[in-house]
Write a protein that holds these residues in place. Structure first.
Motif, short mmCIF file in Angstrom:
data_model
loop_
_atom_site.label_atom_id
_atom_site.label_comp_id
_atom_site.label_asym_id
_atom_site.label_seq_id
_atom_site.Cartn_x
_atom_site.Cartn_y
_atom_site.Cartn_z
N ASN A 85 107.29 13.07 -16.67
CA ASN A 85 106.53 13.95 -15.79
C ASN A 85 107.15 14.15 -14.41
O ASN A 85 106.85 15.15 -13.75
CB ASN A 85 105.11 13.39 -15.61
N ALA A 86 107.97 13.22 -13.95
CA ALA A 86 108.47 13.30 -12.58
C ALA A 86 109.28 14.57 -12.30
O ALA A 86 109.02 15.27 -11.31
CB ALA A 86 109.28 12.06 -12.23
N PRO A 87 110.28 14.94 -13.14
CA PRO A 87 111.00 16.20 -12.88
C PRO A 87 110.10 17.42 -12.92
O PRO A 87 110.29 18.36 -12.15
CB PRO A 87 112.06 16.24 -13.99
N LEU A 88 109.11 17.41 -13.82
CA LEU A 88 108.17 18.53 -13.89
C LEU A 88 107.35 18.60 -12.62
O LEU A 88 107.12 19.69 -12.08
CB LEU A 88 107.26 18.36 -15.11
N HIS A 89 106.89 17.46 -12.13
CA HIS A 89 106.12 17.42 -10.87
C HIS A 89 106.93 18.05 -9.74
O HIS A 89 106.42 18.91 -8.99
CB HIS A 89 105.77 15.98 -10.52
N ARG A 90 108.18 17.65 -9.60
CA ARG A 90 109.03 18.17 -8.51
C ARG A 90 109.21 19.68 -8.65
O ARG A 90 109.20 20.41 -7.66
CB ARG A 90 110.39 17.47 -8.52
N PHE A 91 109.39 20.14 -9.89
CA PHE A 91 109.59 21.57 -10.13
C PHE A 91 108.34 22.37 -9.79
O PHE A 91 108.40 23.37 -9.06
CB PHE A 91 110.00 21.78 -11.58
N VAL A 92 107.19 21.93 -10.31
CA VAL A 92 105.95 22.66 -10.06
C VAL A 92 105.62 22.66 -8.57
O VAL A 92 105.11 23.65 -8.03
CB VAL A 92 104.80 22.06 -10.89
N GLU A 93 105.94 21.59 -7.89
CA GLU A 93 105.71 21.51 -6.46
C GLU A 93 106.58 22.51 -5.70
O GLU A 93 106.18 23.01 -4.64
CB GLU A 93 106.02 20.08 -5.99
N ALA A 94 107.73 22.83 -6.26
CA ALA A 94 108.70 23.70 -5.56
C ALA A 94 108.51 25.18 -5.86
O ALA A 94 109.02 26.02 -5.11
CB ALA A 94 110.12 23.29 -5.94
N ILE A 95 107.81 25.53 -6.94
CA ILE A 95 107.71 26.94 -7.31
C ILE A 95 106.52 27.61 -6.62
O ILE A 95 105.55 26.95 -6.25
CB ILE A 95 107.61 27.13 -8.84
N ASP A 96 106.61 28.92 -6.47
CA ASP A 96 105.59 29.71 -5.76
C ASP A 96 104.65 30.43 -6.71
O ASP A 96 103.90 31.32 -6.28
CB ASP A 96 106.28 30.76 -4.87
N PHE A 97 104.68 30.10 -7.98
CA PHE A 97 103.89 30.83 -8.98
C PHE A 97 103.17 29.82 -9.88
O PHE A 97 103.52 28.63 -9.90
CB PHE A 97 104.78 31.75 -9.82
N PRO A 98 102.18 30.26 -10.65
CA PRO A 98 101.42 29.34 -11.50
C PRO A 98 102.24 28.86 -12.71
O PRO A 98 102.95 29.64 -13.35
CB PRO A 98 100.23 30.17 -11.98
N LEU A 139 115.74 29.97 -7.75
CA LEU A 139 116.08 31.28 -8.29
C LEU A 139 114.89 31.95 -8.97
O LEU A 139 114.72 33.17 -8.88
CB LEU A 139 117.25 31.15 -9.27
N LEU A 140 114.05 31.17 -9.63
CA LEU A 140 112.84 31.78 -10.20
C LEU A 140 111.90 32.28 -9.11
O LEU A 140 111.27 33.33 -9.26
CB LEU A 140 112.11 30.77 -11.10
N ASN A 141 111.83 31.57 -8.00
CA ASN A 141 111.02 32.07 -6.88
C ASN A 141 111.53 33.42 -6.40
O ASN A 141 110.74 34.28 -6.00
CB ASN A 141 111.05 31.07 -5.73
N MET A 142 112.84 33.63 -6.48
CA MET A 142 113.40 34.92 -6.07
C MET A 142 113.06 36.02 -7.08
O MET A 142 112.90 37.18 -6.71
CB MET A 142 114.92 34.81 -5.90
N LEU A 143 112.93 35.64 -8.37
CA LEU A 143 112.55 36.63 -9.40
C LEU A 143 111.05 36.92 -9.38
O LEU A 143 110.61 37.94 -9.91
CB LEU A 143 112.95 36.14 -10.79
N ARG A 144 110.25 36.04 -8.83
CA ARG A 144 108.82 36.20 -8.62
C ARG A 144 108.01 36.41 -9.91
O ARG A 144 107.33 37.43 -10.08
CB ARG A 144 108.53 37.35 -7.65
#
Length: 573
Positions: free
Chosen positions: A112-125, A92-97
């Protein structure tokens, strides 16, 4: 005021905590001397998406730079996170850009593991400019340093890695800074450290100035007090866009909400925060001069309501007058939900949690307000946290009658309770979203004195260095009197424990058995003294939300009034 030469249109959110749906609000509007209650819903990602689309279109028409920034803490908070563990947040954050997000403490609650998965999935810094990964084990399963869109500390310079955006014929640098006490309030992996916020910022701003970059925006997750300190300590920051303290800036007093000045300026640096839970969206038109100083700041934080208002009492004329007042309020918008975003929420994520919303556990006869710290309006603090402590106490005693008291931190409770039905979804997704085990422990009385004083000092910053109001202690079976005006070590004036329905003084050398969440029992957020216990033991099968669910199911309602378990005098008098 000088003429502005560089312009930015800014949108920002913070501390949304997985609130993708509109959040229930209770407003209070004066009508001829009477306060009329208005129940409504504000925000949600569908409405935010609509306003963002409009704001981007406006910036394009005006030929101005546009940024949408996130001040951290998208994790936790609702059943969406419990169920999807960040996957819904990323999509949903990717949709908000967003153009950037800063790391919040709740993003690293579970390592760190959940953060790693999240950062890997997002399209923004993801910005975490003071996160030090120089000691990270590169062979571990989920290393963060390998993620190209994570902007962490450059160990060779001690500066934050930054992103840059065009601003007229110049560049705007965005620096992400988060809490340096992360190991105290969250659970990063042991090889992940956080450098001092002020020193990192000073070095980074100095390096940027040396490059000829004067327009510097700090995206922070330090809380409003932390941002004030940062602005006062570091010269040359143009603007701070923050989060963590859930501060709603703007004059919402006539709606029965806080009135905190919007766009506070400290040492020439403007500071913006946008509340919490995606209830509000910050929108600002900003002008800078060529040296990076903000010379024009217009906008505010905006509630995003729908037309379905429930207005207590009054005739049709009164209700129409209240609606007209709300329609005329300059900080209320009435956007439709964006169809694309709403469809994803409705079809991909909501079905999995809909059943929980219909499972009623108990009745709440009146609104119970949750506030982290005592205040003039609520001198004994939260009306909800003592019930959570009582539930921990009673459900633990059913399993082990040796338990004598419960001790819980304010931040473990996330919201107030509305009058009416409380459902399983309310507890698991909104009230107590952290699935923390309960721990019993045996501890000498002297360490209870120390833990209470230290936790309160940390919550109120009375010891100069604090972790935030979330550390404030609430109890059941343990009653304390605290005076912050007293010297350190003497602020807990009295401490009593309930024995056979009688309050008796806690003896410093005597051992008592208490129950807390695993988070608090581990000594986080000022509770270091709890680590001095004789023993700790997890209570099999009992979690923080599980204890509350069992408790209210047994009682069927929260009907009686709880006697205050604390007396508090602030160090401010």
């Amino acid at each position: 005021m000088q003429t502005s030469a560089y312009y930015l249109q800014l949108a920002h959110i913070n501390d949304c905590h997985s609130n993708f749906d509109p959040v229930a609000l209770s407003l209070s509007v004066d009508h001829h001397g009477s306060q009329i209650r208005v129940a409504c819903h504000s925000g949600g990602y569908g409405r935010i998406a609509t306003i963002l689309e409009q704001a981007r279109d406006k910036a394009k028409r005006d030929n101005q730079a546009f940024l949408f920034l996130h001040g951290g803490d998208t994790f936790q908070g609702t059943l969406y996170f419990n169920e999807f563990k960040g996957r819904a947040n990323a999509k949903l954050l990717n949709m908000l850009r967003p153009d950037a997000m800063v790391l919040g403490n709740h993003e690293i609650d579970s390592g760190n593991a959940p953060l790693h998965r999240f950062v890997e999935a997002i399209d923004f810094p993801m910005l975490a400019g003071n996160m030090d990964l120089s000691g990270e084990d590169p062979t571990k399963a989920f290393p963060l340093a390998r993620l190209p869109n994570l902007y962490y500390l450059d160990p060779s310079t001690g500066c934050a890695r930054v992103i840059k955006h065009p601003l007229g014929d110049r560049e705007l640098a965005i620096v992400g800074i988060t809490l340096d006490q992360m190991s105290v309030i969250a659970r990063p992996d042991p090889d992940t450290h956080f450098a001092n916020t002020l020193e990192t910022c000073k070095r980074t701003v100095k390096a940027l100035k040396a490059e000829g970059i004067d327009h510097i925006l700090v995206l922070s997750h330090l809380g409003l007090d932390g941002d004030r300190k940062l602005a006062a300590s570091v010269d040359g920051i143009s603007l701070i866009v923050g989060g963590h303290s859930h501060t709603l800036m703007g004059d919402f007093a006539e709606l029965g909400l806080p009135a905190v000045p919007w766009g506070e300026c400290v040492n020439g640096t403007a500071i913006l925060h946008a509340g919490k839970y995606a209830e509000t969206l910050g929108l600002a038109d900003i002008g800078f001069n060529e040296k990076g100083l903000v010379t024009a700041l217009n906008g505010g934080n905006y509630l995003m309501l729908d037309e379905h208002l429930v207005i207590d009492g009054g005739d049709e004329m009164t209700r129409n007058a209240i609606i007209a007042r709300l329609k005329a309020h300059p900080n209320i918008l009435w956007p439709a939900q964006h169809p694309d975003v709403q469809q994803v929420i409705d079809t991909e994520f909501r079905p999995a949690i809909r059943a929980l919303d219909h499972q009623v556990l108990a009745m709440v006869p009146r609104e119970l307000v949750h506030t982290r710290l005592p205040s003039k309006a609520l001198p004994h603090g939260s009306e909800v946290a003592p019930w959570v402590s009582r539930a921990m106490y009673e459900e633990s005693r059913i399993l082990d009658g040796a338990v004598q008291f419960a001790l819980h931190n304010a931040g473990g409770v996330r919201q107030s309770l509305s009058r009416g039905q409380i459902t399983l979804a309310d507890v698991l997704g909104r009230l107590l979203p952290f699935e923390l085990p309960l721990v019993k422990y045996a501890i000498e009385g002297q360490y209870l004195f120390e833990a209470l004083e230290s936790a309160i000092n940390s919550a109120t910053n009375n010891s100069v260095v604090g972790t935030g109001a979330g550390s404030f202690p609430y109890t059941f079976g343990l009653k304390y009197h605290y005076d912050g005006r007293r010297p350190m070590g003497e602020r807990v004036l009295s401490l009593t424990v309930a024995q056979n329905n009688i309050w008796v003084p806690v003896k410093r050398q005597q051992v008592y058995v208490g129950v807390s969440s695993a988070y608090t029992a581990s000594g986080k957020e000022g509770y270091d003294a709890l680590a001095c216990c004789h023993w700790q033991e997890s209570i099999d099968g009992l979690t923080l939300p599980g204890a509350f669910i069992r408790f209210i199911q047994r009682h069927g309602e929260i009907a009686d009034e709880l006697a205050p378990q604390l007396s508090y005098v602030s160090h401010l008098g």
